[in-house]
Design an enzyme around this catalytic site. Structure first.
Site, short mmCIF file in Angstrom:
data_model
loop_
_atom_site.label_atom_id
_atom_site.label_comp_id
_atom_site.label_asym_id
_atom_site.label_seq_id
_atom_site.Cartn_x
_atom_site.Cartn_y
_atom_site.Cartn_z
N TYR A 146 0.82 -1.18 0.12
CA TYR A 146 0.03 -0.05 0.04
C TYR A 146 0.71 1.30 -0.09
CZ TYR A 146 -3.78 -3.12 1.23
OH TYR A 146 -4.79 -4.18 1.20
N LYS A 195 3.74 -15.33 2.68
CA LYS A 195 3.70 -16.08 1.43
C LYS A 195 5.10 -16.33 1.16
CE LYS A 195 1.34 -17.65 -2.04
NZ LYS A 195 0.49 -18.79 -1.83
N ASP A 227 -2.71 -18.13 2.36
CA ASP A 227 -3.64 -18.76 1.78
C ASP A 227 -4.16 -19.80 2.50
OD1 ASP A 227 -1.17 -19.85 1.08
OD2 ASP A 227 -1.67 -20.73 -0.94
N ASP A 251 -4.89 -6.75 6.13
CA ASP A 251 -6.25 -5.92 5.78
C ASP A 251 -7.40 -6.96 5.51
OD1 ASP A 251 -8.01 -4.30 4.87
OD2 ASP A 251 -6.99 -3.65 3.18
N ASP A 255 -10.66 -8.48 8.17
CA ASP A 255 -11.99 -8.55 7.81
C ASP A 255 -12.62 -9.54 7.93
OD1 ASP A 255 -12.02 -5.82 7.37
OD2 ASP A 255 -12.60 -5.66 5.39
#
Ligand code: NAD
Length: 360
Positions: A146, A195, A227, A251, A255
């Site tokens: 980001y 990852k 994942d 992020d 959620d």
């Protein structure tokens, strides 16, 4: 002890829910012998109306001078409010980004708790949720993709876009330390999510986290690919205590974690930096659809105040007392509209605050 708290009620239901959290803090002060001194500050739409800006330099300075900040929520009805037409840097939500940056907050903490009393709200089958879980996502907030360099260009007639995901070891080290510190106040397990089978940043992440882990021999560390973590949260959420991860993965996972609890009105959050000062706020927004109607659930904000006592003021006993008081009121069957189910008693924002105070 005396603590200076910057209170930012904000917009929509913000003032109603912050008022209840303040009542609870005052009660804790009386019972445990602390003095909480409040300074009310404007941010978001309320600040735009008063000053033309979502967060003034003066307000930010006052927040910096406090011991901690408790925020309600900011923003108006999406697409309808008078603030919606303003340029992005002058909209209410711009105040949030500015205060997080101005206070140097790089660690976002979002607990996902399924209270056994609200197990029916959980979208997972009970054999999966086991009727209760309690884990927290520690997300790096100021680095990664980001904030990395990006560009969009046309190369040989083809449109192309590039985002980059930079992390240096210092950024990873400081967030990892927060995760281990938080785990020490919980069940002492950190699951670091990355990852590392594909990304260089994730390999560095894993390396640095394992170095930091050596400073915390009492905390158990495991690693998981992102994942797999996304699947495990809906397969067996109670396996987690603290999930530590970088900005974009956090992020998405935070959620997902909120959704599996099924009750947005119950979820607190914290943003932390180098020192003890933190910004504490509910995970939900300003709910303009129910503002001013005594319908909002104040529990997420009250639990945010509990987190403030635990992480900024090291008042563990007092924080637990608030959490126990919330649990007792739920045990007695009292519910605000958002968490109401059969055979429970509907109450409003103020009564919920009063009942929690009465348990302290
Ligand atoms: P929202 O979280 O405000 O509301 C979503 C739904 O949940 C609504 O139906 C609302 O009534 C309900 N809800 C939320 N909190 C509740 C509570 N405590 N008790 C009972 N019901 C509750 O999200 P939205 O409607 O998408 O956004 C409204 C405004 O809030 C927007 O301006 C948005 O930008 C802003 N927002 C602010 C923050 C923040 O201040 N950190 C976060 C998210 C959204």
């Amino acid at each position: 002890m005396k603590y200076k708290i910057a209170l930012i009620p904000g917009d929509g239901i913000g003032p109603e829910i912050v008022a209840e959290a303040r009542k609870v803090l005052d009660r804790v002060g009386t019972v445990y012998g602390h003095e909480f001194l409040y300074e009310e500050l404007l941010m978001g739409g309320a600040s735009i109306d008063a000053t033309g800006e979502p967060l003034t330099a003066e307000t930010l300075q006052k927040a910096k001078e406090s011991d901690s900040v408790l925020l309600g929520a900011v923003g108006g009805a999406v697409g309808q409010s008078k603030w919606y037409e303003l340029p992005p840097n002058l909209r209410p939500e711009a105040g949030l980004l500015k205060i997080r940056k101005g206070l140097g907050l790089f660690c976002n903490l979002r607990p996902a708790v399924l209270f056994p009393q609200l197990k029916h709200a959980c979208p997972l089958k009970e054999e999966i949720s086991k009727g209760k879980f309690d884990f927290t996502v520690v997300r790096e907030l100021t680095g990664g993709v980001y904030f990395g360099e990006r560009k969009t260009e046309i190369e040989k007639g083809i449109r192309k876009a590039v985002d980059t995901m930079p992390y240096d070891e210092n950024e990873i080290c400081r967030i990892a330390k927060w995760a281990f510190e938080i785990a020490r106040k919980r069940r002492k397990q950190v699951c670091s999510v990355d990852k590392a089978n594909v990304l260089d940043t994730s390999r560095l992440w894993r390396e640095v986290v394992s170095e930091v882990a050596k400073e915390y021999p009492d905390v158990q560390i495991t690693n998981m690919l992102v994942d797999n973590c996304a699947m495990q949260i809906v397969k067996d959420p109670s396996q987690f205590d603290v999930i530590l991860t970088e900005n974009m993965f956090g992020d998405i996972l935070s959620d997902e974690a909120s959704m599996v609890t099924g009750s947005i009105g119950m979820l607190p959050s914290a943003s932390l930096g180098e020192g003890k000062l933190g910004l504490y706020e509910p995970s939900h927004g300003s709910a303009p659809d129910i503002a001013g109607q005594d319908k909002a659930n104040p529990i997420a904000t009250i639990l945010s105040a509990a987190m403030m006592l635990r992480y900024s003021f090291d008042l563990e006993k007092e924080a637990s007392a608030i959490e126990d008081a919330v649990s007792k009121v739920l045990d007695q069957g009292y519910r605000t509209m958002d968490i109401k189910s059969d055979n429970t008693i509907l109450i409003g924002t103020k009564e919920m605050g009063d009942r929690i105070v009465a348990q302290l």
